[in-house]
Design a protein around this motif. Structure first.
Motif, PDB file in Angstrom:
ATOM      1  N   SER A 108       1.546   4.473  13.929  1.00  0.00           N
ATOM      2  CA  SER A 108       2.077   3.682  12.802  1.00  0.00           C
ATOM      3  C   SER A 108       1.005   2.805  12.171  1.00  0.00           C
ATOM      4  N   ALA A 109      -0.013   2.450  12.947  1.00  0.00           N
ATOM      5  CA  ALA A 109      -1.044   1.531  12.463  1.00  0.00           C
ATOM      6  C   ALA A 109      -1.762   2.024  11.199  1.00  0.00           C
ATOM      7  N   PRO A 110      -2.166   3.318  11.114  1.00  0.00           N
ATOM      8  CA  PRO A 110      -2.862   3.764   9.897  1.00  0.00           C
ATOM      9  C   PRO A 110      -2.049   3.574   8.614  1.00  0.00           C
ATOM     10  N   ALA A 111      -0.724   3.594   8.711  1.00  0.00           N
ATOM     11  CA  ALA A 111       0.105   3.378   7.521  1.00  0.00           C
ATOM     12  C   ALA A 111      -0.140   1.983   6.950  1.00  0.00           C
ATOM     13  N   PHE A 112      -0.185   1.009   7.832  1.00  0.00           N
ATOM     14  CA  PHE A 112      -0.460  -0.364   7.417  1.00  0.00           C
ATOM     15  C   PHE A 112      -1.863  -0.482   6.820  1.00  0.00           C
ATOM     16  N   PHE A 113      -2.840   0.133   7.494  1.00  0.00           N
ATOM     17  CA  PHE A 113      -4.226   0.028   7.029  1.00  0.00           C
ATOM     18  C   PHE A 113      -4.412   0.696   5.667  1.00  0.00           C
ATOM     19  N   CYS A 114      -3.748   1.817   5.469  1.00  0.00           N
ATOM     20  CA  CYS A 114      -3.856   2.514   4.176  1.00  0.00           C
ATOM     21  C   CYS A 114      -3.239   1.696   3.043  1.00  0.00           C
ATOM     22  N   ILE A 115      -2.108   1.053   3.314  1.00  0.00           N
ATOM     23  CA  ILE A 115      -1.479   0.204   2.300  1.00  0.00           C
ATOM     24  C   ILE A 115      -2.404  -0.970   1.962  1.00  0.00           C
ATOM     25  N   VAL A 116      -3.000  -1.584   2.980  1.00  0.00           N
ATOM     26  CA  VAL A 116      -3.928  -2.697   2.755  1.00  0.00           C
ATOM     27  C   VAL A 116      -5.127  -2.231   1.935  1.00  0.00           C
ATOM     28  N   LEU A 117      -5.662  -1.049   2.254  1.00  0.00           N
ATOM     29  CA  LEU A 117      -6.782  -0.501   1.491  1.00  0.00           C
ATOM     30  C   LEU A 117      -6.388  -0.263   0.029  1.00  0.00           C
ATOM     31  N   GLY A 118      -5.166   0.224  -0.172  1.00  0.00           N
ATOM     32  CA  GLY A 118      -4.671   0.427  -1.533  1.00  0.00           C
ATOM     33  C   GLY A 118      -4.609  -0.876  -2.300  1.00  0.00           C
ATOM     34  N   GLU A 119      -4.170  -1.947  -1.627  1.00  0.00           N
ATOM     35  CA  GLU A 119      -4.066  -3.263  -2.266  1.00  0.00           C
ATOM     36  C   GLU A 119      -5.436  -3.801  -2.666  1.00  0.00           C
ATOM     37  N   LEU A 128      -5.927   0.757 -11.237  1.00  0.00           N
ATOM     38  CA  LEU A 128      -5.103   1.319 -10.156  1.00  0.00           C
ATOM     39  C   LEU A 128      -3.952   0.392  -9.764  1.00  0.00           C
ATOM     40  N   ALA A 129      -3.880  -0.776 -10.386  1.00  0.00           N
ATOM     41  CA  ALA A 129      -2.829  -1.746 -10.064  1.00  0.00           C
ATOM     42  C   ALA A 129      -1.445  -1.114 -10.207  1.00  0.00           C
ATOM     43  N   GLY A 130      -0.591  -1.380  -9.220  1.00  0.00           N
ATOM     44  CA  GLY A 130       0.754  -0.806  -9.226  1.00  0.00           C
ATOM     45  C   GLY A 130       0.850   0.536  -8.538  1.00  0.00           C
ATOM     46  N   HIS A 131      -0.298   1.066  -8.116  1.00  0.00           N
ATOM     47  CA  HIS A 131      -0.320   2.370  -7.440  1.00  0.00           C
ATOM     48  C   HIS A 131      -0.898   2.242  -6.019  1.00  0.00           C
ATOM     49  N   ASP A 132      -0.637   1.102  -5.387  1.00  0.00           N
ATOM     50  CA  ASP A 132      -1.211   0.827  -4.067  1.00  0.00           C
ATOM     51  C   ASP A 132      -0.871   1.911  -3.048  1.00  0.00           C
ATOM     52  N   LYS A 133       0.383   2.328  -3.058  1.00  0.00           N
ATOM     53  CA  LYS A 133       0.824   3.314  -2.060  1.00  0.00           C
ATOM     54  C   LYS A 133       0.164   4.671  -2.285  1.00  0.00           C
ATOM     55  N   VAL A 134       0.042   5.069  -3.547  1.00  0.00           N
ATOM     56  CA  VAL A 134      -0.611   6.343  -3.869  1.00  0.00           C
ATOM     57  C   VAL A 134      -2.078   6.314  -3.443  1.00  0.00           C
ATOM     58  N   VAL A 135      -2.749   5.193  -3.728  1.00  0.00           N
ATOM     59  CA  VAL A 135      -4.149   5.034  -3.312  1.00  0.00           C
ATOM     60  C   VAL A 135      -4.243   5.083  -1.788  1.00  0.00           C
TER      61      VAL A 135
END
Length: 445
Positions: A108-119, A128-135
């Motif tokens: 589950s940890a990589p999901a959090f890290f990927c979202i943070v990277l997107g932000e 890219l603003a507003g597309h954090d999850k896609v990024v």
């Protein structure tokens, strides 16, 4: 418990060394948490010395843990880490439950890290603003593909990203210590710290937050099977990696506490960013975003590797589908890696990682305490077992580590009752699944 011959013969390539061991410990531990938690901890504890003491005590606890883990890991250098020792000491179900607890935490940890990277990426590239999850999904896909060819590519990526992370964090620390400290706008009256029930609870909550930033210190155990000389490299990786993390954490907190008033830290959701603004002025936002991205990239790469090794180990024991033991020419358990990719993708899409991530400290104490108990049990059950490294001060240091872990578990259960109840329910529910899986795979207890 019986297994097929094919499962017993499946091995991972022995191509890793001490540099990878240190980089995986540092890379899998130091993440965005160290940039975010100082504010939360300052809100819990009343003065700067107490805050630093809490970080130091937690760090010393990690060193204590590392010594016992070094014996376990070198004694049984197998993919998957803790569940191997727990299974051998306490039986199949104990190993099954510990292994799946560990897997759930790590996948589950990589999901959090990927979202943070997107932000953070969106903060640098405003389009890219507003597309954090896609990024974030893009990062997940890229790092899965990067690690798919083989362990040598994964190892190189881990070494480079870990070194860059340490350098950038030291730049932040240096900038803070050379900056002029911010003067409080309101005079602060320091009151004597009185040891009372409320402060003790606050101290445990702070330790829970800090312990979550140390989560990953045992990462080298997941790769012991792939180490060229585990008896020599594993203990050094544990201790050098842990000391590096403890030193960096104390320096970062010391730098933040030096340059910012406690009231400012308490009211800041990202205290490191506030400190950077004092140290680097107009460059602060870009600086902290770059540090955050490289910090999280390093930990993401590590956590793309770790859960696949746990799943590979579980599958080899018959606790998951046998296809997950397949290894490609480069030494990657590719089916396990792809399963982890799919699960992490689901966590990201449905945001289900958040609750699991909040359970990390409680689950970690369960697995860690079971590992220490397994060391004590195996010393008694199998005294002649080959041990390339033996924990110093045995049995006292292991008993102390076990006692502290159990105290932390009780403290976390009191301060975070919801997480404790969820973990207890998951453990109870795991038994029917255990019976189902071993029956489906034709295994016996």
């Amino acid at each position: 418990m019986t297994k097929t011959t094919t499962q017993k013969e499946v091995k991972l390539k022995k191509v890793l060394g001490i540099v990878f061991g240190i980089s995986i410990v540092v890379g899998s531990t130091i993440g965005a948490g160290i940039l975010r938690t100082p504010g939360s901890i300052a809100a819990l504890l009343p003065n700067k010395l107490l805050i630093l003491a809490c970080w130091l005590i937690t760090g010393l606890y990690i060193l204590l843990c590392a010594s016992s883990y070094a014996e376990l890991t070198t004694m049984m250098p197998k993919a998957g880490g803790s569940f191997n020792y727990i299974k051998r000491a306490f039986g199949t179900f104990a190993g099954f439950a510990a292994g799946w607890f560990d897997f759930i935490l790590n996948v589950s940890a990589p999901a959090f890290f990927c979202i943070v990277l997107g932000e953070y990426t969106s903060l640098i590239f405003l389009q890219l603003a507003g597309h954090d999850k896609v990024v974030g999904i893009g990062y997940l896909t890229i790092f899965t593909l990067l690690n798919l060819p083989g362990i040598k590519t994964s190892s190189a990526a881990q070494k480079v990203t870990s070194i860059l992370k340490v350098i950038l964090l030291l730049v932040l620390v240096t900038g803070c210590f050379f900056a002029k400290p911010q003067i409080p706008t309101v005079a602060i009256v320091t009151k004597p710290t009185i040891l009372n029930g409320a402060l003790i609870i606050a101290f445990f909550k702070a330790m829970q937050l800090i312990l979550s930033t140390f989560d990953g210190w045992m990462a080298v155990s997941f790769f012991a099977e792939e180490d060229e000389n585990p008896g020599k490299n594993i203990p050094r990786s544990y201790f050098i990696g842990a000391l590096t993390i403890i030193t960096l954490y104390l320096l970062i907190n010391g730098a933040i506490l030096y340059v910012l008033p406690l009231t400012t830290i308490t009211n800041s959701p990202l205290a490191a960013s506030a400190a950077a603004s004092v140290a680097f002025g107009n460059w602060s936002s870009t600086m902290i975003n770059i540090i955050a991205i490289f910090t999280v990239i390093s930990i993401l790469n590590a956590y793309m590797l770790i859960p696949s090794r746990i799943l590979f180990g579980l599958s080899r024991e018959g606790f998951f589908i046998k296809q997950a033991t397949l290894v490609n020419k480069g030494g990657t358990p590719y089916v396990s890696l792809l399963v982890c990719y799919v699960l992490t993708f689901i966590f990201m899409v449905y945001n289900t990682y958040e609750q699991i991530f909040s359970l990390a400290a409680v689950m970690l104490t369960v697995v860690t305490a079971s590992s220490f108990a397994s060391l004590l049990m195996l010393r008694k059950k199998e005294p002649s077992l080959y041990r390339p490294y033996k924990v110093w001060g045995y049995p006292y240091m292991t008993i102390l580590a076990l006692t502290v872990t159990l105290v932390l578990f009780v403290g976390f259960a009191i301060s975070d009752t919801r997480s404790f109840i969820i973990v207890a329910v998951l453990f109870l529910v795991s038994y029917p699944f255990y019976r189902l899986i071993i029956r489906a795979n034709g295994l016996s207890d």
